[in-house]
Structure formats: C-alpha cells, structure tokens
Scaffold this motif. Sequence first.
Motif, PDB file in Angstrom:
ATOM      1  N   LYS A   1       7.551   7.534 -19.264  1.00 54.50           N
ATOM      2  CA  LYS A   1       6.250   8.139 -19.009  1.00 54.50           C
ATOM      3  C   LYS A   1       6.401   9.582 -18.504  1.00 54.50           C
ATOM      4  O   LYS A   1       5.664  10.472 -18.921  1.00 54.50           O
TER       5      LYS A   1
ATOM      6  N   GLU B   1      10.135  -2.971 -15.121  1.00 58.42           N
ATOM      7  CA  GLU B   1      11.323  -3.081 -14.280  1.00 58.42           C
ATOM      8  C   GLU B   1      10.994  -2.813 -12.803  1.00 58.42           C
ATOM      9  O   GLU B   1      11.411  -3.564 -11.914  1.00 58.42           O
ATOM     10  N   THR B   2      10.256  -1.732 -12.567  1.00 57.80           N
ATOM     11  CA  THR B   2       9.902  -1.366 -11.188  1.00 57.80           C
ATOM     12  C   THR B   2       8.960  -2.399 -10.571  1.00 57.80           C
ATOM     13  O   THR B   2       9.154  -2.835  -9.430  1.00 57.80           O
TER      14      THR B   2
ATOM     15  N   PHE C   1       9.338   8.865   2.978  1.00 59.60           N
ATOM     16  CA  PHE C   1       9.776   9.067   1.592  1.00 59.60           C
ATOM     17  C   PHE C   1      10.443  10.446   1.427  1.00 59.60           C
ATOM     18  O   PHE C   1      11.466  10.584   0.764  1.00 59.60           O
TER      19      PHE C   1
ATOM     20  N   GLU D   1      -2.989  -0.079 -17.423  1.00 57.77           N
ATOM     21  CA  GLU D   1      -2.071   0.268 -18.511  1.00 57.77           C
ATOM     22  C   GLU D   1      -0.962  -0.762 -18.683  1.00 57.77           C
ATOM     23  O   GLU D   1      -0.664  -1.207 -19.782  1.00 57.77           O
TER      24      GLU D   1
ATOM     25  N   ARG E   1      10.900  -5.486  -9.689  1.00 54.29           N
ATOM     26  CA  ARG E   1      11.730  -5.281  -8.495  1.00 54.29           C
ATOM     27  C   ARG E   1      10.893  -5.380  -7.215  1.00 54.29           C
ATOM     28  O   ARG E   1      11.251  -6.088  -6.273  1.00 54.29           O
ATOM     29  N   PHE E   2       9.745  -4.690  -7.209  1.00 55.34           N
ATOM     30  CA  PHE E   2       8.865  -4.739  -6.033  1.00 55.34           C
ATOM     31  C   PHE E   2       8.388  -6.185  -5.781  1.00 55.34           C
ATOM     32  O   PHE E   2       8.357  -6.657  -4.643  1.00 55.34           O
TER      33      PHE E   2
ATOM     34  N   PRO F   1      -7.365   2.977 -16.764  1.00 58.22           N
ATOM     35  CA  PRO F   1      -6.585   3.468 -15.627  1.00 58.22           C
ATOM     36  C   PRO F   1      -7.387   4.159 -14.528  1.00 58.22           C
ATOM     37  O   PRO F   1      -6.932   4.217 -13.392  1.00 58.22           O
ATOM     38  N   LEU F   2      -8.588   4.644 -14.832  1.00 57.87           N
ATOM     39  CA  LEU F   2      -9.343   5.321 -13.766  1.00 57.87           C
ATOM     40  C   LEU F   2     -10.158   4.364 -12.902  1.00 57.87           C
ATOM     41  O   LEU F   2     -10.694   4.765 -11.862  1.00 57.87           O
TER      42      LEU F   2
ATOM     43  N   LYS G   1      -1.706   8.311   0.790  1.00 51.68           N
ATOM     44  CA  LYS G   1      -0.935   7.537   1.769  1.00 51.68           C
ATOM     45  C   LYS G   1      -0.821   8.252   3.115  1.00 51.68           C
ATOM     46  O   LYS G   1      -1.184   9.405   3.248  1.00 51.68           O
TER      47      LYS G   1
ATOM     48  N   ASP H   1      10.996   5.657 -11.132  1.00 57.71           N
ATOM     49  CA  ASP H   1      10.515   4.649 -12.087  1.00 57.71           C
ATOM     50  C   ASP H   1      11.189   4.911 -13.441  1.00 57.71           C
ATOM     51  O   ASP H   1      11.885   5.923 -13.612  1.00 57.71           O
TER      52      ASP H   1
ATOM     53  N   THR I   1       4.275   7.424   6.124  1.00 54.54           N
ATOM     54  CA  THR I   1       4.909   6.963   4.889  1.00 54.54           C
ATOM     55  C   THR I   1       5.397   8.151   4.053  1.00 54.54           C
ATOM     56  O   THR I   1       6.525   8.143   3.546  1.00 54.54           O
TER      57      THR I   1
ATOM     58  N   ARG J   1       6.774   5.437  -6.549  1.00 55.14           N
ATOM     59  CA  ARG J   1       5.926   5.332  -5.359  1.00 55.14           C
ATOM     60  C   ARG J   1       4.753   6.313  -5.392  1.00 55.14           C
ATOM     61  O   ARG J   1       3.996   6.407  -4.434  1.00 55.14           O
TER      62      ARG J   1
ATOM     63  N   THR K   1       0.410   1.615 -13.352  1.00 52.91           N
ATOM     64  CA  THR K   1       0.893   2.739 -14.145  1.00 52.91           C
ATOM     65  C   THR K   1       2.428   2.748 -14.196  1.00 52.91           C
ATOM     66  O   THR K   1       3.013   3.658 -14.771  1.00 52.91           O
ATOM     67  N   LYS K   2       3.059   1.755 -13.578  1.00 48.46           N
ATOM     68  CA  LYS K   2       4.524   1.782 -13.477  1.00 48.46           C
ATOM     69  C   LYS K   2       5.192   0.806 -14.446  1.00 48.46           C
ATOM     70  O   LYS K   2       4.531  -0.016 -15.076  1.00 48.46           O
ATOM     71  N   SER K   3       6.526   0.897 -14.544  1.00 45.74           N
ATOM     72  CA  SER K   3       7.230   0.121 -15.568  1.00 45.74           C
ATOM     73  C   SER K   3       7.425  -1.339 -15.165  1.00 45.74           C
ATOM     74  O   SER K   3       7.374  -1.685 -13.987  1.00 45.74           O
TER      75      SER K   3
ATOM     76  N   THR L   1       0.790  -1.232   0.000  1.00 47.67           N
ATOM     77  CA  THR L   1       0.000   0.000   0.000  1.00 47.67           C
ATOM     78  C   THR L   1       0.826   1.289   0.000  1.00 47.67           C
ATOM     79  O   THR L   1       0.305   2.346  -0.319  1.00 47.67           O
ATOM     80  N   ALA L   2       2.115   1.192   0.353  1.00 46.09           N
ATOM     81  CA  ALA L   2       2.956   2.395   0.318  1.00 46.09           C
ATOM     82  C   ALA L   2       3.382   2.726  -1.119  1.00 46.09           C
ATOM     83  O   ALA L   2       3.740   3.863  -1.408  1.00 46.09           O
ATOM     84  N   ARG L   3       3.348   1.707  -2.001  1.00 44.50           N
ATOM     85  CA  ARG L   3       3.847   1.936  -3.359  1.00 44.50           C
ATOM     86  C   ARG L   3       2.775   1.709  -4.416  1.00 44.50           C
ATOM     87  O   ARG L   3       3.041   1.789  -5.607  1.00 44.50           O
ATOM     88  N   VAL L   4       1.551   1.395  -3.970  1.00 41.35           N
ATOM     89  CA  VAL L   4       0.432   1.212  -4.882  1.00 41.35           C
ATOM     90  C   VAL L   4       0.237   2.477  -5.703  1.00 41.35           C
ATOM     91  O   VAL L   4       0.520   3.559  -5.187  1.00 41.35           O
ATOM     92  N   PRO L   5      -0.203   2.501  -6.930  1.00 38.63           N
ATOM     93  CA  PRO L   5      -0.543   1.351  -7.777  1.00 38.63           C
ATOM     94  C   PRO L   5       0.667   0.828  -8.557  1.00 38.63           C
ATOM     95  O   PRO L   5       1.665   1.534  -8.686  1.00 38.63           O
TER      96      PRO L   5
END
Lengths: 274, 274
Positions: free
Chosen positions: B250, A50-51, B55, A121, A54-55, A151-152, B47, B246, B51, B41, A46-48, A39-43
């Motif tokens: 984008k 690679e990221t 950050f 996405e 890693r998560f 995305p919405l 959040k 990230d 948190t 993030r 929309t991210k790559s 929940t600290a890094r959600v969502p």
Amino acid sequence: MNFSNLPLGVFDSGIGGLTVVKEIFQQLPNEKIIYFGDTARVPYGTKSKETVTRFSLEIVHFLQKKQVKLIIVACNTASAYALDELKNKFKKIPIIGVIEPGTRAALEKTSTGKIGLIGTEGTIRSKTYERTFKKLNLGKSSIKVFSHPCPLFVPLVEEGWLTKEVTYRIAEEYLSPLKKEKIDVLLLGCTHYPLLKTVIHKVVGEEVTIIDSASETVKEVKRLLEEKNLLRENRISPRHLFYVSDAPEKFQSLSKHFLGSDYKKIAPIHLKSF
Amino acid sequence: MNFSNLPLGVFDSGIGGLTVVKEIFQQLPNEKIIYFGDTARVPYGTKSKETVTRFSLEIVHFLQKKQVKLIIVACNTASAYALDELKNKFKKIPIIGVIEPGTRAALEKTSTGKIGLIGTEGTIRSKTYERTFKKLNLGKSSIKVFSHPCPLFVPLVEEGWLTKEVTYRIAEEYLSPLKKEKIDVLLLGCTHYPLLKTVIHKVVGEEVTIIDSASETVKEVKRLLEEKNLLRENRISPRHLFYVSDAPEKFQSLSKHFLGSDYKKIAPIHLKSF
C-alpha cells in the motif's frame, strides 16, 4: 473451578466492539466482560492480513492469561483475516468471530438473494464473507453478494459526524452502486457501522433490511454458553474490565455514542505494553 | 569516519512524510535517505501524547542504530508532542521537526497577522504551534492564530479522494470558520495536507497564501548541514532505504500520489518488529 463464573473476552481494534458489548449487556446481563480495544494501533481495516493477524494473536494471548471462558473477536477485519489462525493457535478456548453470525442472518432475511455487503478495505479484500456465504448457503437458492469497501465510515464515526450532510454524500458515493443492484438486505460488515444506520437507511431505502452482526454474534455466544453449560448464574452484578492500548480519555468519551447510558459501566485501563 | 556521507533519517506515522522526501530529492539531491513509515500504527493524529511519544522514541532509536547524521521528524503530530523529549534523550544527533520551519515561514508571509492553522486533532490540541508562534514572533507586530483540526483530511488523502465533490464539502466544513476570520496565510500543519492544496485553495480563496512545512523544513536542514559541513558530496547517486512497519504494497502504491515519477526510487522494506 467453576468455569461458568469466568468472564467473556471481547476485543476490537478500538471502540467499534462496544456495539457487541451493548448486545451482551442486553442479552447476557449476568456475564462479566474483559474488553480489549487496541486504540494505540487502530484502525485495522486499512492494514495487511499479516499485521492484523500479529496484533490479534497478541491480544488473544493477553485475554487468555486473564482466564476468560470464551473470546469474541468483535472486529470484522480481525475476524476476516485472523480467525482461522487464532482458532488453530488457541485450541483450548472457544473463539467466535462476527462474520458467520452476520452471514447467517443475511441468508435468513433475504428473499431475492441479492445481498449488499459493506466493510473496511481489509474485510472486503479478504473475500472471507464471500467464502462464508458459500459455506453456509448449502442447499439454498442462488445468492449474489455485492460488496463495497467504505474506508471513510470509521473516521466519520470517530469524528462523531453521524448524520451530517457530508456523511450522506459519502454514503451515497459508497452505496449507490449497491442500490442499483436492487439488494434487499445490507450486511454491515464493520462494528462501527451500526452508528451510521440512520444515514445508511436513508440512502439505500427503508425497504432494504439492514443487518448488523453484533446482535447475531451475541445470540450465537448465548447458544454456545447454554450448550456447554457455561452461563454465569451468579446473582452478584458483574464487574467489567475495559483495557485500551492508548490513553483512555477518548475511548471513554466516545463510548457514549456506542452505549448510551450504559457508558457509565466503563472505566478504561491503559495498558502501555501494546 | 566521514560523517557527511551518512544518510538523513526521516520518519512519519506513515506516508505523509514523503512530502518532505520529495523536497529532499529537489533541494538536496545528493543526500541519502533512510525513511521510516509507521504504517502498522498509523495514524498518530488521533492518539495521545504519551503513545505518540513512545512510538517516536522507538523509531528514533531505530534510526540512530542505522547511523544517520541528522533526523527529520516529518510528522506534525510527532513534532508537536515528542520533539522536546526526543532532543533530550538523543543529544548526540541533531533532530529537526516540521513545526518551527512552518511557523517561521507563516510569520514571514503574513501582512495582516491573521494566520490560519490546520492539522490533526493531536497537533491542534497540543498548542505547540501557538507556543512556537509566540517564541519566534519576538519584536513583530501582533499575530492572531486561528486553528482548526481536520481529522478527515488524512483518511481522504489515503483514500485518494483528492478533488472529489465530497472533499470540497468537508473542506468547507472545516475551513469556513477560518475564512470568516479573514486570514491571509494558511499553514498546513500536517504532511498529508499538501495533496489537498487544490481543494483547500478553492475553499479559502486564491488570495490566501498556503504554506506547507515540507519545503521550509528542508531549507532549514540544508542550512544546518552547510553550517556543520555535513553536506554529502559524493557524486555516486545515493541509494535510499524505506522501512515500513506494515506490509509494503500500500505504501508503494500510494507513494505515487506523493512523489510523482520519483516513486520509482522507493522499494519499501517490511519491518515486523514494530
């Protein structure tokens, strides 16, 4: 050591994976769950790649240390981007994503072969579903997949706007291109989307079969546990653990939307190291 | 060492802080910028204080190591939750948030004393703006602040839906309670919101003065640099550095929305350690 008594590990970018937890409560009520919601890094959607990979590696590493017998990637974006790498890096533990089970169900349900697919996405961009449809459709007649990112939808669910007028409008915007293609099955490629089922059905029409991968994924988990003789048979009712990377209050209060009265089983624990 | 030649540090949860960068390009064209966008993030607005503070501390630590002469917290949520702690922990470097400058401008512009405030869930929940209005309003006649969180505005901007019908509908949903209160000033308490100015103006009416804190914040930075004799006077045109957590694609493509033709000055660098 009795492996069957170990918990199932389940993770998601946040709260969406609770749709899978709900299915576990129903289909596998004896199983213990260790859940991780990032929940600290959600969502993630929309991210790559690679990221997200890693998560996901960090989280599987965490769950592995907690000694789970199987891991469910209850997030479509993580399944789409990271499942292969997770399986490669953690060979000793079965890891199951949500994409193959959902795809299999869509293939079973379609008559016309015209399948709609919606997701984040990242999930749509990855083309993982398209590849999975090709892989699983051996020998069947031709399948056409029409996909659209939404995305919405995740922020709408997180806002609790499940049946508002605005939600219909946004759903129309996203889904009308799929409706025009006369799909007969719509695959919900995101664990948040089952909460918007009412609105989605109204927009695409009642004749379209809506598939969410949560139920299918847990069926597959059940099959696998049976096959490996790993079903928990302990009659003591299981104690679940829910870990979150942000403060737990919001997760707790949103969990009602996902779990109904079962939300009482949840007392999230805040992990500050993520 | 000539401190005036050092860059300005600017950070945001993601891309919204570019509205502040744009103002720096205009008001302080000689200044070098080191920007950090925490795109892995993002968002911060949904959040917890804990948190967001964690950050923010990590990022200020990073910027400090890059030897900046001043840091701008170009994110309302981080300013609302973390500014005091940042100032306490990093005493050697001036740190400026976006809340005081925006509040000051709103106080200057209001005639009726009825001020609308919109922002993320976190910014509104923190009540930092209310406290700042009280602090800065010494001796002035009574002020009433009507606030409303607008959690879907950030995803709408990120989706590029800046003037769609659906965007109007959502803006009506959020802003009609403020309109009813007959506010004469609306303070945009989020660095993403200036991109929705057209829609917001249409909903609240042209007679309401809209204030975004980016311009006011950079005016304050300019004042401070003058006062401390820290304005960069080097005539060699500055080279800026933009770091993101990230993958950069984008960020790069969305930066056009924020910067217009100035987006060419941006070549984001991916930092994998965040």
